[in-house]
Scaffold this motif. Sequence first.
Motif, PDB file in Angstrom:
ATOM      1  N   SER A  69       0.830  -1.208   0.000  1.00  0.00           N
ATOM      2  CA  SER A  69       0.000   0.000   0.000  1.00  0.00           C
ATOM      3  C   SER A  69       0.865   1.260   0.000  1.00  0.00           C
ATOM      4  O   SER A  69       0.550   2.240  -0.678  1.00  0.00           O
ATOM      5  CB  SER A  69      -0.930   0.000   1.217  1.00  0.00           C
ATOM      6  N   VAL A  70       1.981   1.222   0.754  1.00  0.00           N
ATOM      7  CA  VAL A  70       2.872   2.390   0.800  1.00  0.00           C
ATOM      8  C   VAL A  70       3.564   2.572  -0.548  1.00  0.00           C
ATOM      9  O   VAL A  70       3.730   3.693  -1.038  1.00  0.00           O
ATOM     10  CB  VAL A  70       3.912   2.248   1.930  1.00  0.00           C
ATOM     11  N   LYS A  71       3.962   1.446  -1.175  1.00  0.00           N
ATOM     12  CA  LYS A  71       4.585   1.534  -2.499  1.00  0.00           C
ATOM     13  C   LYS A  71       3.643   2.237  -3.481  1.00  0.00           C
ATOM     14  O   LYS A  71       4.056   3.124  -4.223  1.00  0.00           O
ATOM     15  CB  LYS A  71       4.885   0.134  -3.049  1.00  0.00           C
ATOM     16  N   VAL A  72       2.381   1.822  -3.480  1.00  0.00           N
ATOM     17  CA  VAL A  72       1.418   2.400  -4.422  1.00  0.00           C
ATOM     18  C   VAL A  72       1.157   3.871  -4.077  1.00  0.00           C
ATOM     19  O   VAL A  72       1.194   4.751  -4.943  1.00  0.00           O
ATOM     20  CB  VAL A  72       0.101   1.589  -4.416  1.00  0.00           C
ATOM     21  N   TYR A  73       0.910   4.125  -2.774  1.00  0.00           N
ATOM     22  CA  TYR A  73       0.640   5.499  -2.315  1.00  0.00           C
ATOM     23  C   TYR A  73       1.794   6.421  -2.690  1.00  0.00           C
ATOM     24  O   TYR A  73       1.601   7.483  -3.286  1.00  0.00           O
ATOM     25  CB  TYR A  73       0.465   5.468  -0.789  1.00  0.00           C
ATOM     26  N   ASP A  74       3.026   6.011  -2.340  1.00  0.00           N
ATOM     27  CA  ASP A  74       4.181   6.860  -2.607  1.00  0.00           C
ATOM     28  C   ASP A  74       4.467   7.014  -4.097  1.00  0.00           C
ATOM     29  O   ASP A  74       5.014   8.028  -4.530  1.00  0.00           O
ATOM     30  CB  ASP A  74       5.423   6.311  -1.887  1.00  0.00           C
ATOM     31  N   SER A  75       4.072   6.006  -4.895  1.00  0.00           N
ATOM     32  CA  SER A  75       4.268   6.122  -6.339  1.00  0.00           C
ATOM     33  C   SER A  75       3.388   7.226  -6.921  1.00  0.00           C
ATOM     34  O   SER A  75       3.838   8.027  -7.742  1.00  0.00           O
ATOM     35  CB  SER A  75       3.950   4.794  -7.030  1.00  0.00           C
ATOM     36  N   GLY A 121      13.639   7.784  -7.756  1.00  0.00           N
ATOM     37  CA  GLY A 121      12.470   7.557  -6.915  1.00  0.00           C
ATOM     38  C   GLY A 121      11.784   6.245  -7.244  1.00  0.00           C
ATOM     39  O   GLY A 121      11.449   5.465  -6.352  1.00  0.00           O
ATOM     40  N   VAL A 122      11.598   5.979  -8.544  1.00  0.00           N
ATOM     41  CA  VAL A 122      10.954   4.728  -8.961  1.00  0.00           C
ATOM     42  C   VAL A 122      11.793   3.530  -8.543  1.00  0.00           C
ATOM     43  O   VAL A 122      11.273   2.524  -8.044  1.00  0.00           O
ATOM     44  CB  VAL A 122      10.728   4.724 -10.494  1.00  0.00           C
ATOM     45  N   MET A 123      13.133   3.657  -8.728  1.00  0.00           N
ATOM     46  CA  MET A 123      14.013   2.550  -8.330  1.00  0.00           C
ATOM     47  C   MET A 123      13.907   2.275  -6.838  1.00  0.00           C
ATOM     48  O   MET A 123      13.762   1.125  -6.409  1.00  0.00           O
ATOM     49  CB  MET A 123      15.465   2.877  -8.700  1.00  0.00           C
ATOM     50  N   ALA A 124      13.948   3.348  -6.034  1.00  0.00           N
ATOM     51  CA  ALA A 124      13.875   3.173  -4.582  1.00  0.00           C
ATOM     52  C   ALA A 124      12.562   2.507  -4.184  1.00  0.00           C
ATOM     53  O   ALA A 124      12.522   1.655  -3.300  1.00  0.00           O
ATOM     54  CB  ALA A 124      14.026   4.514  -3.877  1.00  0.00           C
TER      55      ALA A 124
END
Lengths: 142, 119
Positions: A69-75, A121-124
């Motif tokens: 969820s954090v991955k999607v939110y932060d993306s 950012g995407v890589m991280a």
Amino acid sequence: MARAAAPRTFSDAKATYQTNSELAWWVFMRVSGFLLVFLTFGHLWANNMAFNAGEIDFDYVASRLAQPSVKVYDSFLLLFALLHGVNGLRYSIEDYIQRPQRRVAAKVALFTVAGIVFVLGVMALWTFSFTEMGDAVRALEP
Amino acid sequence: MYRGREGQWAFVLHRMSGVALALFLLLHVIDISLVMWGPDGPFNAFLAFYHQWPFRVGLIVVIAGVVYHALNGLRIIMMDFTEWGVRYQAALWYGVLGLTTLIGIPVLWKIVPEILGIA
């Protein structure tokens, strides 16, 4: 081309901007801005109010980025904030840098930096698989 | 609406906070992306550097900038998409300032003691 005073209504904007893309950016700034109110407030709440930001370290960030969820939110946050911020900087460059050569140079520098930052950012956010990150986080527990 | 009145100050603050936040965003993504180098990489050292008090005070300024820019952005949206927005833009701006201050109280209440080490 010097930009006229910022248009105040949609029909104003249609009359002011000579190209469809400028009109699209005008709309984008408002739509993304509205979404970013919620995305940034949620981000600040999670990391500054619900947590002591002075204690953020690798373990904390890894445990957050291990959650889908954090991955999607932060993306979404990364995508909208970068586009909104870089387009805002572009407006500023067009307002304050008059000489054409300097203006082009400033924009090239801005878009280059923004591109690099987006890739970082995407890589991280996405380089590590969920399992890999999960294993890393579970390994942190004593 | 301009000529040194509320609308102009709203614009100046929106532009300044916007540029500052965009530059902060670029720096912020770069430093968080250091997690890629793992727990033994440069991440923790960088974060420890940012945990020094001048940067934590700076972070409060960033939060203030986000809240002002967000609320004034909503004011701009009201001005652009409602027929009463422009008429009440000055009052709306005072509302933005008031609400920014109001939100600032719990933020300072939470973060200042952390910086002073008495949380």
